[in-house]
Design a protein around this motif. Sequence first.
Motif, short mmCIF file in Angstrom:
data_model
loop_
_atom_site.label_atom_id
_atom_site.label_comp_id
_atom_site.label_asym_id
_atom_site.label_seq_id
_atom_site.Cartn_x
_atom_site.Cartn_y
_atom_site.Cartn_z
N ILE A 43 -0.25 -59.03 9.43
CA ILE A 43 -1.51 -57.72 9.69
C ILE A 43 -0.87 -56.07 10.52
CG2 ILE A 43 -3.61 -57.42 10.99
CD1 ILE A 43 -4.59 -59.80 10.32
N ASN A 44 -1.14 -55.57 10.10
CA ASN A 44 -0.16 -53.79 11.07
C ASN A 44 -1.54 -53.59 12.01
OD1 ASN A 44 1.81 -54.13 8.74
ND2 ASN A 44 0.77 -52.68 7.25
N VAL A 45 -0.92 -54.28 13.44
CA VAL A 45 -2.10 -53.58 14.29
C VAL A 45 -1.88 -52.89 14.61
CG1 VAL A 45 -2.94 -54.71 15.82
CG2 VAL A 45 -3.08 -56.61 14.18
N PRO A 46 -2.22 -51.33 14.87
CA PRO A 46 -1.78 -50.57 16.22
C PRO A 46 -0.96 -50.77 17.61
CG PRO A 46 -3.98 -50.02 15.20
CD PRO A 46 -3.18 -51.09 15.68
N ARG A 47 0.46 -50.07 17.88
CA ARG A 47 0.42 -50.94 19.32
C ARG A 47 -0.41 -50.22 20.35
NH1 ARG A 47 5.90 -47.98 18.26
NH2 ARG A 47 5.10 -46.75 19.75
N LYS A 48 -0.40 -50.77 21.88
CA LYS A 48 -1.36 -51.01 22.65
C LYS A 48 -1.62 -49.29 23.18
CE LYS A 48 -1.44 -55.12 23.75
NZ LYS A 48 -1.29 -56.25 25.50
N ASN A 49 -0.86 -48.65 22.82
CA ASN A 49 -0.33 -47.60 23.50
C ASN A 49 -1.29 -46.52 22.44
OD1 ASN A 49 1.98 -47.15 22.04
ND2 ASN A 49 2.78 -45.62 22.69
N PHE A 50 -1.14 -46.31 20.94
CA PHE A 50 -2.02 -46.22 19.92
C PHE A 50 -3.11 -46.31 20.12
CE2 PHE A 50 2.31 -46.29 17.80
CZ PHE A 50 2.56 -44.35 18.30
N ILE A 51 -3.16 -47.61 19.92
CA ILE A 51 -5.12 -47.43 20.19
C ILE A 51 -6.00 -46.90 21.42
CG2 ILE A 51 -7.11 -49.54 20.88
CD1 ILE A 51 -4.81 -51.82 19.93
N ILE A 52 -5.06 -46.90 23.97
CA ILE A 52 -5.51 -46.25 24.32
C ILE A 52 -5.58 -44.71 24.05
CG2 ILE A 52 -4.35 -45.58 26.94
CD1 ILE A 52 -3.17 -48.97 27.06
N PHE A 91 -12.69 -51.72 14.78
CA PHE A 91 -11.69 -52.38 15.78
C PHE A 91 -10.72 -51.29 16.69
CE2 PHE A 91 -10.63 -53.22 10.81
CZ PHE A 91 -11.16 -54.75 10.47
N PHE A 92 -10.85 -52.55 17.82
CA PHE A 92 -10.70 -51.95 19.19
C PHE A 92 -11.51 -50.64 19.44
CE2 PHE A 92 -6.33 -53.78 16.36
CZ PHE A 92 -7.05 -54.31 17.39
N LYS A 93 -12.17 -50.59 18.74
CA LYS A 93 -13.59 -49.59 19.17
C LYS A 93 -12.82 -47.92 18.58
CE LYS A 93 -16.36 -51.51 22.81
NZ LYS A 93 -16.84 -52.07 23.93
N ALA A 94 -11.85 -48.06 18.20
CA ALA A 94 -11.40 -46.53 17.87
C ALA A 94 -10.77 -46.86 15.97
CB ALA A 94 -9.99 -46.54 18.90
N TYR A 95 -10.86 -47.67 15.47
CA TYR A 95 -10.17 -47.71 13.77
C TYR A 95 -11.16 -48.49 13.19
CZ TYR A 95 -5.74 -46.77 16.09
OH TYR A 95 -4.24 -46.10 16.84
N ARG A 96 -11.43 -47.46 12.31
CA ARG A 96 -12.34 -48.24 10.95
C ARG A 96 -12.05 -48.90 10.20
NH1 ARG A 96 -17.22 -46.07 11.60
NH2 ARG A 96 -17.48 -43.92 12.33
N SER A 97 -10.76 -49.13 9.85
CA SER A 97 -9.84 -50.29 8.76
C SER A 97 -8.07 -50.10 8.94
CB SER A 97 -9.55 -49.52 7.17
OG SER A 97 -8.98 -48.00 7.23
N LEU A 98 -7.88 -51.47 9.41
CA LEU A 98 -6.67 -52.00 9.43
C LEU A 98 -6.76 -51.66 7.65
CD1 LEU A 98 -6.55 -53.98 12.69
CD2 LEU A 98 -6.56 -51.56 12.22
#
Length: 124
Positions: A43-52, A91-98
């Motif tokens: 699963i392509n999960v964004p890195r923590k710094n991009f989520i922040i 997802f993470f209150k920032a991404y609509r799709s993964l």
Amino acid sequence: MKPIIVLFAFFLFAFLGNAQENQVKIGDQLIIGEPAGTLYQSINVPRKNFIIKKGGIPNMSTLKNSVVTVTKISHSDNPTITFKKSNGRKFFKAYRSLTAELNGAIDSGEMTVYHHQKKGTPIN
């Protein structure tokens, strides 16, 4: 000679059964499970710094047991799916799709097919 033919037939049926099992269509629901290691591999999960940076909360435990709906599939040898949460949240209150590599995610147990159950129906 006969045992070789029987063994070959067994592996052929097992392979065909497994290939049909991973037939996921657009609109199908999947459940995100635990990562194979410390991080999700398929699963392509964004890195923590991009989520922040997007104003999200990088809590990876929120992915576990999430029911997701497949919105797009790339048809190739190793299909990549795009999915969104079934409840409409981000997802993470920032991404609509993964995205995820379908075969790898299902084989490693990071994703499983969601089977609906009607109320009052016993689980077998």
